[in-house]
Design a protein around this motif. Structure first.
Motif, PDB file in Angstrom:
ATOM      1  N   SER A  36       0.847  -1.192   0.000  1.00  0.00           N
ATOM      2  CA  SER A  36       0.000   0.000   0.000  1.00  0.00           C
ATOM      3  C   SER A  36       0.882   1.240   0.000  1.00  0.00           C
ATOM      4  O   SER A  36       1.733   1.402   0.871  1.00  0.00           O
ATOM      5  CB  SER A  36      -0.905  -0.006   1.231  1.00  0.00           C
ATOM      6  N   VAL A  37       0.697   2.096  -0.980  1.00  0.00           N
ATOM      7  CA  VAL A  37       1.505   3.305  -1.133  1.00  0.00           C
ATOM      8  C   VAL A  37       0.776   4.474  -0.483  1.00  0.00           C
ATOM      9  O   VAL A  37      -0.320   4.844  -0.899  1.00  0.00           O
ATOM     10  CB  VAL A  37       1.766   3.609  -2.629  1.00  0.00           C
ATOM     11  N   GLY A  38       1.391   5.054   0.538  1.00  0.00           N
ATOM     12  CA  GLY A  38       0.769   6.191   1.215  1.00  0.00           C
ATOM     13  C   GLY A  38       0.730   7.415   0.317  1.00  0.00           C
ATOM     14  O   GLY A  38       1.749   7.840  -0.212  1.00  0.00           O
ATOM     15  N   LEU A  39      -0.444   7.979   0.141  1.00  0.00           N
ATOM     16  CA  LEU A  39      -0.625   9.129  -0.753  1.00  0.00           C
ATOM     17  C   LEU A  39      -1.202  10.348  -0.042  1.00  0.00           C
ATOM     18  O   LEU A  39      -1.495  11.355  -0.685  1.00  0.00           O
ATOM     19  CB  LEU A  39      -1.545   8.740  -1.920  1.00  0.00           C
ATOM     20  N   GLY A  40      -1.338  10.264   1.273  1.00  0.00           N
ATOM     21  CA  GLY A  40      -1.907  11.385   2.007  1.00  0.00           C
ATOM     22  C   GLY A  40      -2.130  11.008   3.462  1.00  0.00           C
ATOM     23  O   GLY A  40      -1.642   9.972   3.927  1.00  0.00           O
ATOM     24  N   ARG A  94      -6.076  12.055  -0.304  1.00  0.00           N
ATOM     25  CA  ARG A  94      -7.049  13.101   0.058  1.00  0.00           C
ATOM     26  C   ARG A  94      -6.325  14.226   0.793  1.00  0.00           C
ATOM     27  O   ARG A  94      -5.172  14.077   1.212  1.00  0.00           O
ATOM     28  CB  ARG A  94      -8.161  12.539   0.949  1.00  0.00           C
ATOM     29  N   TYR A  95      -7.006  15.344   0.922  1.00  0.00           N
ATOM     30  CA  TYR A  95      -6.548  16.431   1.786  1.00  0.00           C
ATOM     31  C   TYR A  95      -7.061  16.179   3.213  1.00  0.00           C
ATOM     32  O   TYR A  95      -8.125  15.567   3.395  1.00  0.00           O
ATOM     33  CB  TYR A  95      -7.093  17.765   1.298  1.00  0.00           C
ATOM     34  N   PRO A  96      -6.363  16.689   4.229  1.00  0.00           N
ATOM     35  CA  PRO A  96      -6.832  16.521   5.613  1.00  0.00           C
ATOM     36  C   PRO A  96      -7.937  17.514   5.957  1.00  0.00           C
ATOM     37  O   PRO A  96      -7.805  18.353   6.855  1.00  0.00           O
ATOM     38  CB  PRO A  96      -5.561  16.774   6.434  1.00  0.00           C
ATOM     39  N   ALA A  97      -9.037  17.424   5.237  1.00  0.00           N
ATOM     40  CA  ALA A  97     -10.120  18.408   5.357  1.00  0.00           C
ATOM     41  C   ALA A  97     -10.997  18.185   6.572  1.00  0.00           C
ATOM     42  O   ALA A  97     -11.793  19.055   6.927  1.00  0.00           O
ATOM     43  CB  ALA A  97     -10.981  18.376   4.086  1.00  0.00           C
ATOM     44  N   HIS A  98     -10.871  17.015   7.201  1.00  0.00           N
ATOM     45  CA  HIS A  98     -11.735  16.678   8.338  1.00  0.00           C
ATOM     46  C   HIS A  98     -10.879  16.196   9.507  1.00  0.00           C
ATOM     47  O   HIS A  98     -10.902  15.014   9.872  1.00  0.00           O
ATOM     48  CB  HIS A  98     -12.736  15.589   7.923  1.00  0.00           C
ATOM     49  N   PRO A  99     -10.098  17.103  10.124  1.00  0.00           N
ATOM     50  CA  PRO A  99      -9.163  16.710  11.184  1.00  0.00           C
ATOM     51  C   PRO A  99      -9.871  16.452  12.511  1.00  0.00           C
ATOM     52  O   PRO A  99     -10.152  17.372  13.274  1.00  0.00           O
ATOM     53  CB  PRO A  99      -8.220  17.920  11.279  1.00  0.00           C
ATOM     54  N   GLY A 149     -19.594  17.413   9.715  1.00  0.00           N
ATOM     55  CA  GLY A 149     -19.207  18.697   9.132  1.00  0.00           C
ATOM     56  C   GLY A 149     -18.648  18.546   7.725  1.00  0.00           C
ATOM     57  O   GLY A 149     -18.082  17.511   7.363  1.00  0.00           O
ATOM     58  N   ILE A 150     -18.797  19.599   6.927  1.00  0.00           N
ATOM     59  CA  ILE A 150     -18.371  19.537   5.532  1.00  0.00           C
ATOM     60  C   ILE A 150     -16.858  19.648   5.369  1.00  0.00           C
ATOM     61  O   ILE A 150     -16.316  19.317   4.315  1.00  0.00           O
ATOM     62  CB  ILE A 150     -19.049  20.647   4.689  1.00  0.00           C
ATOM     63  N   GLY A 151     -16.153  20.098   6.423  1.00  0.00           N
ATOM     64  CA  GLY A 151     -14.711  20.255   6.319  1.00  0.00           C
ATOM     65  C   GLY A 151     -14.316  21.581   5.681  1.00  0.00           C
ATOM     66  O   GLY A 151     -15.172  22.397   5.311  1.00  0.00           O
ATOM     67  N   GLU A 152     -13.012  21.792   5.552  1.00  0.00           N
ATOM     68  CA  GLU A 152     -12.494  23.022   4.945  1.00  0.00           C
ATOM     69  C   GLU A 152     -11.407  22.696   3.922  1.00  0.00           C
ATOM     70  O   GLU A 152     -10.695  21.696   4.043  1.00  0.00           O
ATOM     71  CB  GLU A 152     -11.898  23.947   6.021  1.00  0.00           C
ATOM     72  N   PHE A 153     -11.292  23.559   2.922  1.00  0.00           N
ATOM     73  CA  PHE A 153     -10.234  23.423   1.924  1.00  0.00           C
ATOM     74  C   PHE A 153      -8.870  23.637   2.578  1.00  0.00           C
ATOM     75  O   PHE A 153      -8.704  24.512   3.432  1.00  0.00           O
ATOM     76  CB  PHE A 153     -10.441  24.422   0.782  1.00  0.00           C
ATOM     77  N   GLN A 154      -7.900  22.846   2.161  1.00  0.00           N
ATOM     78  CA  GLN A 154      -6.561  22.852   2.784  1.00  0.00           C
ATOM     79  C   GLN A 154      -5.506  23.288   1.763  1.00  0.00           C
ATOM     80  O   GLN A 154      -4.744  22.475   1.246  1.00  0.00           O
ATOM     81  CB  GLN A 154      -6.237  21.451   3.302  1.00  0.00           C
ATOM     82  N   CYS A 155      -5.457  24.573   1.479  1.00  0.00           N
ATOM     83  CA  CYS A 155      -4.537  25.040   0.439  1.00  0.00           C
ATOM     84  C   CYS A 155      -3.939  26.411   0.779  1.00  0.00           C
ATOM     85  O   CYS A 155      -3.584  27.172  -0.127  1.00  0.00           O
ATOM     86  CB  CYS A 155      -5.248  25.108  -0.909  1.00  0.00           C
ATOM     87  N   PRO A 188     -20.351  18.261  -0.655  1.00  0.00           N
ATOM     88  CA  PRO A 188     -19.358  19.194  -0.108  1.00  0.00           C
ATOM     89  C   PRO A 188     -18.215  18.550   0.659  1.00  0.00           C
ATOM     90  O   PRO A 188     -17.063  19.005   0.581  1.00  0.00           O
ATOM     91  CB  PRO A 188     -20.188  20.095   0.804  1.00  0.00           C
ATOM     92  N   ALA A 189     -18.493  17.494   1.430  1.00  0.00           N
ATOM     93  CA  ALA A 189     -17.423  16.867   2.211  1.00  0.00           C
ATOM     94  C   ALA A 189     -16.391  16.204   1.300  1.00  0.00           C
ATOM     95  O   ALA A 189     -15.205  16.134   1.641  1.00  0.00           O
ATOM     96  CB  ALA A 189     -18.007  15.846   3.186  1.00  0.00           C
ATOM     97  N   GLU A 190     -16.829  15.739   0.145  1.00  0.00           N
ATOM     98  CA  GLU A 190     -15.891  15.176  -0.824  1.00  0.00           C
ATOM     99  C   GLU A 190     -15.080  16.274  -1.511  1.00  0.00           C
ATOM    100  O   GLU A 190     -13.883  16.102  -1.764  1.00  0.00           O
ATOM    101  CB  GLU A 190     -16.645  14.357  -1.873  1.00  0.00           C
ATOM    102  N   LEU A 191     -15.723  17.391  -1.795  1.00  0.00           N
ATOM    103  CA  LEU A 191     -15.010  18.494  -2.458  1.00  0.00           C
ATOM    104  C   LEU A 191     -13.871  19.015  -1.596  1.00  0.00           C
ATOM    105  O   LEU A 191     -12.761  19.245  -2.089  1.00  0.00           O
ATOM    106  CB  LEU A 191     -15.980  19.629  -2.791  1.00  0.00           C
ATOM    107  N   THR A 192     -14.112  19.214  -0.291  1.00  0.00           N
ATOM    108  CA  THR A 192     -13.046  19.728   0.564  1.00  0.00           C
ATOM    109  C   THR A 192     -11.921  18.703   0.717  1.00  0.00           C
ATOM    110  O   THR A 192     -10.764  19.068   0.928  1.00  0.00           O
ATOM    111  CB  THR A 192     -13.585  20.126   1.954  1.00  0.00           C
ATOM    112  N   ALA A 193     -12.254  17.413   0.595  1.00  0.00           N
ATOM    113  CA  ALA A 193     -11.232  16.363   0.695  1.00  0.00           C
ATOM    114  C   ALA A 193     -10.429  16.211  -0.591  1.00  0.00           C
ATOM    115  O   ALA A 193      -9.438  15.479  -0.618  1.00  0.00           O
ATOM    116  CB  ALA A 193     -11.886  15.031   1.059  1.00  0.00           C
ATOM    117  N   GLY A 194     -10.874  16.877  -1.671  1.00  0.00           N
ATOM    118  CA  GLY A 194     -10.126  16.839  -2.920  1.00  0.00           C
ATOM    119  C   GLY A 194     -10.727  15.987  -4.005  1.00  0.00           C
ATOM    120  O   GLY A 194     -10.154  15.872  -5.093  1.00  0.00           O
ATOM    121  N   TYR A 195     -11.901  15.404  -3.755  1.00  0.00           N
ATOM    122  CA  TYR A 195     -12.587  14.618  -4.782  1.00  0.00           C
ATOM    123  C   TYR A 195     -13.622  15.519  -5.458  1.00  0.00           C
ATOM    124  O   TYR A 195     -14.640  15.845  -4.851  1.00  0.00           O
ATOM    125  CB  TYR A 195     -13.268  13.395  -4.173  1.00  0.00           C
ATOM    126  N   TYR A 196     -13.361  15.895  -6.697  1.00  0.00           N
ATOM    127  CA  TYR A 196     -14.284  16.764  -7.427  1.00  0.00           C
ATOM    128  C   TYR A 196     -15.435  15.908  -7.937  1.00  0.00           C
ATOM    129  O   TYR A 196     -15.587  15.660  -9.119  1.00  0.00           O
ATOM    130  CB  TYR A 196     -13.549  17.465  -8.564  1.00  0.00           C
TER     131      TYR A 196
END
Length: 368
Positions: A98-102, A108-113, A123-129, A239-247
């Motif tokens: 398994s290759v760690g990608l995030g 994914r982005y850490p949008a839901h810490p 919660g929908i999370g927040e964009f991490q950029c 929305p929760a997928e969008l903040t995690a980086g899945y369009y």
């Protein structure tokens, strides 16, 4: 189908080999921490300036900030060290890597810490950029598009970590929403950075394994994990997928480009939530782990990907174990390549749990 009860191969490989590998990889970790103490922008940052050091920001992938090496080069060093130290096990004991990608190994982005109290379900999370490297990249891409005014910020009116999508303008369908020209531009850039990251890391991993397999005539499969963002799945904006980086929205398949990258590098797709049913989730949060799984299975078929998976919650009850088995072996004959049973602990040895778990293992073994 392979059944993995332990989540990490290193739990079984102890002693000198593991110690040497650890000491080799530790140098990069110590270098990262040293640089991170001085430059917090090597980590993800939210709009309020809070950083998350679970994983390096994608903005440093190609920047030589780590002793003259880029983050991608450091990841490659780690892979080379692993393949050298565990050479005797690859292709026989180790059948999948398994290759760690995030964060948590997932692409994914850490949008839901959840660990520091900033976020809690659903919660929908927040964009991490908001680290300087990601913002510089956003400004450069916006200028290339002839829209420099789009490069100085992420979308306005996106709520906060624990917002619900209703009443948050960006996740509704107004002029400044995810459907606007700017909304599409930002989401394509944000998700695109994640796809490029997966492409770069998997290319390095595939190259390392290819060289090893040509020398040893052995076979091992790469695996890439994605997050199981199933809440608010039944909304238009997801929305929760969008903040995690899945369009991924009602109008766009956000998992198709992920599957395309995995297919290019011969990697399997690892999915969570195999223990979950829609009926077990809060209806008011418009959850659908079943819908998410169906969508991912569909794109996996399209790109001819092997699929592996795991449970998300601690499940020792009959219903949960039955749900796992049904999701691993489909009535149409589709079967997961492997399943990893997660969340094992001392509770498994309680009489009722053990009496559920033993037949489950036997049934899964028979299904192979």
């Amino acid at each position: 189908m392979l059944l993995f009860v332990f989540i990490q191969i290193c739990t079984c490989l102890v002693g000198k080999e593991a110690s040497v590998f650890h000491s080799g990889s530790e140098r990069f970790v110590l270098l990262e921490l040293k640089i991170g103490d001085v430059n917090k922008d090597i980590y993800y940052r939210d709009k309020n300036g809070f950083s998350n050091n679970d994983y390096l920001t994608l903005g440093v992938d190609q920047l030589p900030l780590f002793g003259g090496r880029t983050a991608v080069q450091c990841y490659e060093d780690f892979m080379l060290s692993f393949s050298t130290k565990f050479e005797a096990y690859i292709g026989n004991v180790i059948e999948e890597i398994s290759v760690g990608l995030g964060p948590s190994g997932e692409l994914r982005y850490p949008a839901h810490p959840s660990g520091d109290g900033r976020w809690k379900f659903p919660g929908i999370g927040e964009f991490q950029c908001h680290d300087k490297y990601m913002m510089e990249d956003l400004m450069a891409v916006a200028s290339q598009e002839g829209k420099p005014q789009w490069g100085g910020r992420d979308p306005p009116d996106t709520g906060c970590y624990n917002s619900f999508p209703s009443g948050v303008p960006f996740f509704e369908e107004g002029n400044d929403s995810f459907l606007s020209d700017y909304g599409r531009f930002f989401l394509e850039w944000y998700s695109g950075k994640l796809i490029c990251h997966a492409d770069a890391i998997l290319a390095k991993a595939a190259d390392v394994l290819r060289r090893r397999q040509e020398e040893e005539k052995s076979s091992v499969m790469l695996v890439a994990k994605i997050g199981g963002i199933y809440w608010w799945y039944k909304t238009s904006s997801h929305p929760a997928e969008l903040t995690a980086g899945y369009y991924n929205t009602a109008l766009r398949d956000g998992y198709d480009p992920v599957a395309s990258v995995l297919s290019r590098h011969g990697a399997a797709l690892h999915i969570p939530c195999l223990d979950m049913a829609d009926s077990e989730t809060p209806e008011k949060y418009l959850c659908s782990p079943e819908g998410l799984r169906r969508q991912i299975h569909d794109v996996s078929k399209k790109w001819t990907l092997h699929v592996t998976g795991r449970n998300t919650s601690e499940r020792f009850d009959k219903m949960g174990l039955r749900q796992i088995r049904e999701n691993c072996v489909q009535p149409n004959g589709d079967t997961l390549r492997s399943f990893t049973f997660c969340r094992m602990n001392e509770k498994i040895f309680r009489v009722e749990n053990w009496n559920n778990f033993v037949p489950f293992i036997r049934q899964m073994s028979a299904d192979m």
